[in-house]
Design an enzyme around this catalytic site. Sequence first.
Site, PDB file in Angstrom:
ATOM      1  N   CYS A   1       0.781  -1.236   0.000  1.00 57.42           N
ATOM      2  CA  CYS A   1       0.000   0.000   0.000  1.00 57.42           C
ATOM      3  C   CYS A   1       0.813   1.287   0.000  1.00 57.42           C
ATOM      4  CB  CYS A   1      -0.932  -0.038   1.199  1.00 57.42           C
ATOM      5  SG  CYS A   1      -1.892   1.447   1.359  1.00 57.42           S
TER       6      CYS A   1
ATOM      7  N   HIS B   1      -2.109   6.853   4.380  1.00 56.99           N
ATOM      8  CA  HIS B   1      -1.031   5.864   4.524  1.00 56.99           C
ATOM      9  C   HIS B   1       0.268   6.278   3.842  1.00 56.99           C
ATOM     10  CE1 HIS B   1       0.002   1.328   5.073  1.00 56.99           C
ATOM     11  NE2 HIS B   1       0.571   2.122   5.974  1.00 56.99           N
TER      12      HIS B   1
END
Length: 486
Positions: free
Chosen positions: A74, A130
């Site tokens: 990610c 993130h």
Amino acid sequence: MVIKFVVLVLLGGLLALLQRKQVEAKSPHILFIVADDLGWNDVGFHNPAMKTPNIDKLAREGLILNQTYLQPLCSPSRHALMTGYYPYHAGLQHLVILPWQPVCSPLKMKFLPQRLKDIGYATHMVGKWHLGFCSWNCTPTYRGFDSFFGYYNAQGDHYSHTWYNYLDYRDNEKPVKNLNGTYSTFTFVSRAQDIIKKHNSSQPLFLYMAFQNVHDPIQVPKQYEDMYPNIKTQGRRQFSGMVSALDEAIGNITDQLRESGMYDDTLIVFTSDNGGWPKYYGNNYPLRGGKFTVYEGGTRVVSFVHGAGLQKTGESYESIMHAVDWSDTLVEAAGGKPDLMGDGVSQWSSIANNFPGPRTELVYNFDSDLAPEEGHAAIRVGDYKLIDGYPSLYPDWYKPDQLYTFKPEPSIPEMQAHAGRYQLFNLKDDPTEHNDLSKSRPDIVTEMSERLRLLTQNAVPPNYPLVPDPKSNPSKFDDVWSPGWC
């Protein structure tokens, strides 16, 4: 003579202003949708068992991107999307950013929303960040977004919006404490609809929708799970419900674009951030592997474009594309100029006309300085793909709606024992990576390993502190994951 010169200068300035206004007027609204951990086999246009009518319609009316790649995980993927630089040029090639690490995507690298703001866009973000948050300077509204509603970390409970029992939900810079119990996808759609309703459509809009679905924990309102009564495995049934909840969300957002008169002027981009995670019921069949791996199942993602600017639709784009290309591609679609220093290349003219694209090679990942959980390295040049080292945890071909026993994570010495071991595949003839050619074509192995070495010679060591920073403890911030400690 002086008067004539002044008039010419004024006319030149007026002409330049009119030209700039024309460019701005032609700039499309951009809806950039990123699904989390959605597998190759998790959408209806690849797997008719999946109920994704909105996604399928957009894909089939637009251009399906059949060879688009992101990183195996990610944070590296999102960094590549936002900056146009490979993670190994930023120290983000090893695993993901953890909440207690004083790490973020390098501040010297200009983010996509900053580039779009420079050419007149309003920029908004909803969903998963993130990309680091230890400093406010690392967070969305300091990196080009006019507004942010979402969360900073990798994952969290879809209802309580907590991770490790601490809240991770923000409206711009303020913690959101009044939505405990509301499914995150619903809150994200509501905010997106509100942004679109309030937007002055005369200004181009960039809306980055980074959904939490379908990342674990596997949670979804029961009505979506009930859409799949024929799936035997409860986890896969719930996961499939999460996919359909995502699909409904996308339908609701596009409906709002229509109601606001913006739909026909909007370029919609859809991509997953990496392959599906077999452990949590994501599926990439018939591709090999999954999230974490440098096999195709971990890196070749579901993707399409739809809408404004496309000259050919109802087709598929078969050229290679990588996450690092999206920043330049969208900036060119918006009327801006490419970043000549980045790793990406604009594919806008190729995509818009469905011509062969400019990319002929890509680096899947390069991570050799620490324990290589996500693979030492892999490169594709033309039709050939070379894997150098340990490919990662999920090396097989996983069919949907079946239970698998996954091997435990190997020890560091076991992973390091793979160093210098190669696998070679011809993806044109063998897209599912069944036939390793490394022994029969050592010449290609040598050529590609040298090319990988050349491309990564300026790689930055991974920025991956192993010891948690005690200053990050949310108990110091009213039990909320918060910036301000690095």
